[in-house]
Motif scaffolding. Structure first.
Motif, mmCIF file in Angstrom:
data_model
loop_
_atom_site.group_PDB
_atom_site.id
_atom_site.type_symbol
_atom_site.label_atom_id
_atom_site.label_comp_id
_atom_site.label_asym_id
_atom_site.label_seq_id
_atom_site.Cartn_x
_atom_site.Cartn_y
_atom_site.Cartn_z
ATOM 1 N N ILE A 59 6.715 2.129 -2.878
ATOM 2 C CA ILE A 59 6.731 2.040 -4.343
ATOM 3 C C ILE A 59 8.072 1.505 -4.831
ATOM 4 C CG2 ILE A 59 6.764 3.417 -6.475
ATOM 5 C CD1 ILE A 59 4.662 5.235 -5.157
ATOM 6 N N GLU A 89 7.897 -6.166 -8.740
ATOM 7 C CA GLU A 89 7.137 -6.243 -9.985
ATOM 8 C C GLU A 89 8.039 -6.650 -11.142
ATOM 9 O OE1 GLU A 89 4.204 -3.202 -12.417
ATOM 10 O OE2 GLU A 89 6.120 -2.449 -11.673
ATOM 11 N N ASN A 141 2.173 -8.690 -9.696
ATOM 12 C CA ASN A 141 1.304 -7.532 -9.791
ATOM 13 C C ASN A 141 1.749 -6.470 -8.790
ATOM 14 O OD1 ASN A 141 -1.281 -6.033 -8.646
ATOM 15 N ND2 ASN A 141 -1.714 -6.614 -10.767
ATOM 16 N N PHE A 142 1.896 -5.228 -9.250
ATOM 17 C CA PHE A 142 2.387 -4.123 -8.417
ATOM 18 C C PHE A 142 1.521 -3.932 -7.177
ATOM 19 C CE2 PHE A 142 2.287 0.473 -7.414
ATOM 20 C CZ PHE A 142 3.625 0.663 -7.081
ATOM 21 N N ASP A 143 0.208 -4.003 -7.324
ATOM 22 C CA ASP A 143 -0.709 -3.789 -6.210
ATOM 23 C C ASP A 143 -0.546 -4.860 -5.135
ATOM 24 O OD1 ASP A 143 -1.626 -1.700 -7.697
ATOM 25 O OD2 ASP A 143 -3.407 -2.734 -8.442
ATOM 26 N N ILE A 144 -0.361 -6.102 -5.567
ATOM 27 C CA ILE A 144 -0.187 -7.204 -4.609
ATOM 28 C C ILE A 144 1.127 -7.035 -3.853
ATOM 29 C CG2 ILE A 144 0.176 -9.691 -4.397
ATOM 30 C CD1 ILE A 144 -1.735 -10.061 -6.751
ATOM 31 N N VAL A 189 -0.398 3.028 1.729
ATOM 32 C CA VAL A 189 -0.754 2.109 0.641
ATOM 33 C C VAL A 189 -1.648 2.810 -0.381
ATOM 34 C CG1 VAL A 189 -2.013 0.007 0.065
ATOM 35 C CG2 VAL A 189 -0.462 0.014 2.014
ATOM 36 N N TYR A 223 -0.759 3.660 -4.455
ATOM 37 C CA TYR A 223 -1.575 3.265 -5.597
ATOM 38 C C TYR A 223 -1.808 4.415 -6.578
ATOM 39 C CZ TYR A 223 -2.971 -1.266 -3.624
ATOM 40 O OH TYR A 223 -2.979 -2.552 -3.154
ATOM 41 N N LEU A 241 2.654 -4.280 -3.128
ATOM 42 C CA LEU A 241 2.455 -3.218 -2.140
ATOM 43 C C LEU A 241 1.785 -3.752 -0.876
ATOM 44 C CD1 LEU A 241 1.197 -0.058 -4.082
ATOM 45 C CD2 LEU A 241 3.267 -0.250 -2.714
ATOM 46 N N LEU A 242 0.730 -4.508 -1.051
ATOM 47 C CA LEU A 242 -0.021 -5.023 0.095
ATOM 48 C C LEU A 242 0.820 -5.975 0.941
ATOM 49 C CD1 LEU A 242 -3.517 -5.692 -1.525
ATOM 50 C CD2 LEU A 242 -2.911 -3.878 0.081
ATOM 51 N N ALA A 298 8.180 -2.205 -4.229
ATOM 52 C CA ALA A 298 7.188 -2.898 -5.053
ATOM 53 C C ALA A 298 7.589 -2.911 -6.526
ATOM 54 C CB ALA A 298 5.818 -2.247 -4.878
ATOM 55 N N SER A 323 4.996 6.180 1.365
ATOM 56 C CA SER A 323 4.418 5.601 0.147
ATOM 57 C C SER A 323 5.453 5.453 -0.960
ATOM 58 C CB SER A 323 3.235 6.446 -0.336
ATOM 59 O OG SER A 323 3.654 7.730 -0.750
#
Length: 530
Positions: free
Chosen positions: A143, A150, A156-159, A400, A404, A161-162, A146, A139
């Motif tokens: 990060i 970012e 977007n950080f979440d996108i 993932v 988060y 990551l995915l 990502a 993880s």
């Protein structure tokens, strides 16, 4: 950044990775192919796979950021990375691991230890430790990548990551370790070129080697008072001996990762992928040069970023990123480097993240499918690869989710925790498995349990950074840590757990009955160099 150019660059890169992953998939036809690459990997591929797995965004972004905070003292980690992580690992550990692993027919690191000590418990418990702890490491690597996406792409950080997790998951699930190692070699080459350019560019930007280092030395008076109070003395000098700053740098950063490399399951299994000792000998130089360039560059750039940020913005690196050290390297790249380099470094970090995470996902999958499921079931089911692929998918999802919810400035910390836990749990048993015939099953199990649970206890109840953050100790005792007397709250678990596990392994082995000759003969006797 120009989105069109970026899209083309990333598309070309992904097509290259996809093609290499496809080739690996076509060449994977058995469990041995899926887990140890058929034991016939080329030394260049093995060395770059080992190095690229070893050095991730955790090293470049996480520890590069820590260098911006602690300074050049972290360069001692480069020395340990090469001495222990490459030379000792390949020459002394690698050759015996390869020979014994081939003789015993071991396909994973836990199975290697299990067959050496004739203990199914060692195999499934080690698999549980790996599957339970490695998602933290995976993880924080996610990060690191990502965060750069970012910062650079305003994504977007979440996108981010995915996207990373999905791409890596696909080629690991289908290609097995061949898919991992083939893509590692490609990614390692990209990483090497990118970091060489970065090293040359930062010295050119700051007026040369001497000028850059002298400027950093002259900034010692800017050391924050909070750091000085903990023993910090500047960015080109070591902290005060025995101070909180010294213990954090030495025990958590340098020793934890420097020693922990010897007992990393995802690295040890690579020794079993080559055909003979000759391949390992050839891989030492390649791996050594690769590790030096990667770590030296990351740590030097992290430390020297203070000079750049102060000269251009009147701030220290940590101040420029509002205290989140994981953002120091990404911000420096975007502020100091030309736009074209941002594209190249984007690929460098993508390669670093993908090479390491792919190995982590593969090891977690084999831990579930081979080391836990098949061992507890008591017989081979013929579904090892299928169960392994399910384990990989679960590992991706867990990593993932953790990425988060974890806080900022966690990349280097998460890496140190995992490396330290692996060293404490596995290294005493691993060393004895390779070099001491008198070591017994009971001693190995006792050391494994001692190292694992002492590490967890220290993290939860003594080491300030984790114990205070998790809060279990405060919930039970009312205090954030059990021992408040310095320096115990800043001493890393590895300093306590690793020596204790070694002592327990040796003492219990001496007090118990030696292993049967047939058990020793299956791993030690008449081991050839081929």
């Amino acid at each position: 950044m120009n989105i069109l150019i970026l899209s083309v660059v990333v598309l070309i890169y992904l097509l290259m990775v996809g093609y290499v992953g496809y080739v690996a998939w076509k060449r994977t036809s058995s469990s041995e192919d899926y887990m140890v690459a058929g034991r016939n990997t080329h030394p260049y591929i093995m060395a770059l796979s080992y190095g690229a797995t070893f050095i991730s965004t955790a090293a470049i972004v996480g520890f590069g950021g820590v260098a911006g905070q602690f300074g050049m003292g972290i360069l001692w980690l480069v020395f340990l990375n090469i001495l222990i992580g490459i030379f000792i690992a390949f020459v002394f550990f690698g050759k015996r691991t390869r020979r014994m692993g081939k003789k015993m027919g071991a396909l994973t690191f836990p199975e290697f230890l299990s067959k050496r000590f004739d203990s199914k418990f060692i195999q499934y418990f080690s698999g549980i430790v790996i599957f339970g702890a490695m998602p933290l490491y995976a993880s924080v690597v996610l990060i690191g990548a990502a965060r750069f996406m970012e910062t650079t792409l305003a994504m977007n950080f979440d996108i981010a990551l995915l996207i990373m997790a999905a791409i890596i998951g696909v080629y690991v699930i289908f290609g097995g370790i061949k898919g991992v190692m083939y893509t590692d070699a490609l990614q390692g080459t990209i990483m090497f070129v990118g970091m060489l350019i970065l090293l040359g560019t930062i010295y050119w930007t700051l007026g040369g080697v001497s000028a850059a280092h002298q400027a950093l030395t002259n900034m010692a008076y800017l050391t924050p008072q909070s750091v000085v109070a903990q023993g910090g003395t500047g960015w080109t000098s070591f902290p005060v001996l025995g101070s909180a700053w010294w213990w954090t740098l030495v025990s958590s950063v340098i020793l934890g990762v420097g020693i922990g490399a010897l007992a990393q399951p995802q690295l040890a299994v690579r020794f079993m992928t080559v055909e003979s000792d000759k391949e390992l000998n050839r891989a030492v130089l390649i791996g050594g040069v690769f590790i030096f360039v990667m770590t030296f560059t990351a740590y030097v750039v992290g430390a020297l970023s203070n000079v750049y940020f102060f000269q251009h913005f009147g701030q220290l690196a940590v101040q420029a990123v509002n205290g989140n050290v994981d953002s120091i390297i990404p911000l420096f790249i975007n502020k100091a480097m030309p736009e074209w380099f941002s594209y190249l470094f984007m690929l460098t970090l993508l390669a670093a993240a993908m090479s390491t995470i792919s190995a982590q996902f593969h090891v977690q999958g084999t831990a579930v499918g081979h080391d836990i499921y098949e061992t507890l079931r008591g017989k081979k089911s013929g579904k090892t690869v299928s169960i392994t692929r399910i384990g990989i998918l679960i590992s991706v999802i867990i990593a993932v989710i953790l990425a988060y919810i974890l806080p900022g400035s966690v990349v280097a910390q998460g890496t140190s925790i995992f490396f330290g836990l692996c060293a404490s749990a596995f290294l005493p048993m691993f060393v004895c498995a390779l070099f001491w015939k008198r070591a017994t099953k009971e001693g190995a199990i006792a050391g494994l349990l001692t190292g694992t649970f002492m590490s967890l206890f220290w993290l939860l109840f003594v080491h300030q950074k984790e114990a205070a953050g998790i809060g279990l100790c405060k919930l039970i005792t009312g205090s954030s840590v059990l021992i408040t007397t310095m320096p115990w709250p800043v001493i890393d678990p590895i300093v306590v757990a690793l020596p204790l596990a070694f002592v327990v392994t040796i003492v219990v082995s001496l007090l118990t009955k030696p292993a049967e000759d047939e058990v020793l003969d299956s791993s030690f006797e008449k081991i050839s160099s081929n």
